[in-house]
Write an enzyme that holds these catalytic residues in place. Sequence first.
Site, mmCIF file in Angstrom:
data_model
loop_
_atom_site.group_PDB
_atom_site.id
_atom_site.type_symbol
_atom_site.label_atom_id
_atom_site.label_comp_id
_atom_site.label_asym_id
_atom_site.label_seq_id
_atom_site.Cartn_x
_atom_site.Cartn_y
_atom_site.Cartn_z
ATOM 1 N N HIS A 124 1.579 1.359 -5.056
ATOM 2 C CA HIS A 124 0.507 2.294 -5.378
ATOM 3 C C HIS A 124 -0.429 2.459 -4.180
ATOM 4 C CE1 HIS A 124 0.868 1.861 -10.028
ATOM 5 N NE2 HIS A 124 1.993 2.255 -9.443
ATOM 6 N N GLU A 165 -3.649 2.239 -3.948
ATOM 7 C CA GLU A 165 -4.660 1.182 -3.833
ATOM 8 C C GLU A 165 -4.050 -0.074 -3.221
ATOM 9 O OE1 GLU A 165 -5.289 3.200 -7.952
ATOM 10 O OE2 GLU A 165 -3.638 2.811 -6.569
ATOM 11 N N CYS A 188 -4.269 1.469 -12.065
ATOM 12 C CA CYS A 188 -3.515 0.795 -13.122
ATOM 13 C C CYS A 188 -3.978 -0.660 -13.183
ATOM 14 C CB CYS A 188 -2.014 0.864 -12.820
ATOM 15 S SG CYS A 188 -1.483 -0.239 -11.492
ATOM 16 N N CYS A 243 -3.135 -2.757 -9.934
ATOM 17 C CA CYS A 243 -4.075 -2.453 -8.846
ATOM 18 C C CYS A 243 -5.463 -2.989 -9.176
ATOM 19 C CB CYS A 243 -4.128 -0.955 -8.588
ATOM 20 S SG CYS A 243 -2.599 -0.306 -7.884
#
Length: 158
Positions: free
Chosen positions: A78, A80, A106, A109
Amino acid sequence: MERPSWEEYFMEITRLVARRSTCLRRQVGSVIVKEKNILATGYNGTPTGITHCSETGCLRQRLKVPSGERHELCRGLHAEQNAIIQAAKHGVNIGGGTLYCTTFPCVICTKMIINAGICKIVYQEGYPDTLAGEMLTESGIEVREYPGTLLPEAGELP
């Protein structure tokens, strides 16, 4: 000509960063900032040196995995995660920083953001992950939807 606010400036940069994404389902960009300085950026996609999903196809699509579920069934990282990893790789302290992101984080993260010492998150669009919202509320990290709204109460989807 009116200059953008700092928040507008950083959010615009997240949208540019997202354009580098190699994900077939969602393009996400993030920027970590401290004292009005960009410390790291990240977009979602496969790890360095790994074939992009645009070439291999999307495993999650093939398996019909709904958004927000079974994150481990993905070749990519992801945005992040990539921003936090980039900072670590280059020895940059992001503790006390703000994470700007095109999408609400999410739960995976979120756990990384909490332990990295990020103090504030500004995101543009929601993501169906109630546990992430609950953990962020409990952590005390300030979370705002761009432009300007506060994180919904724990248990509500952003």
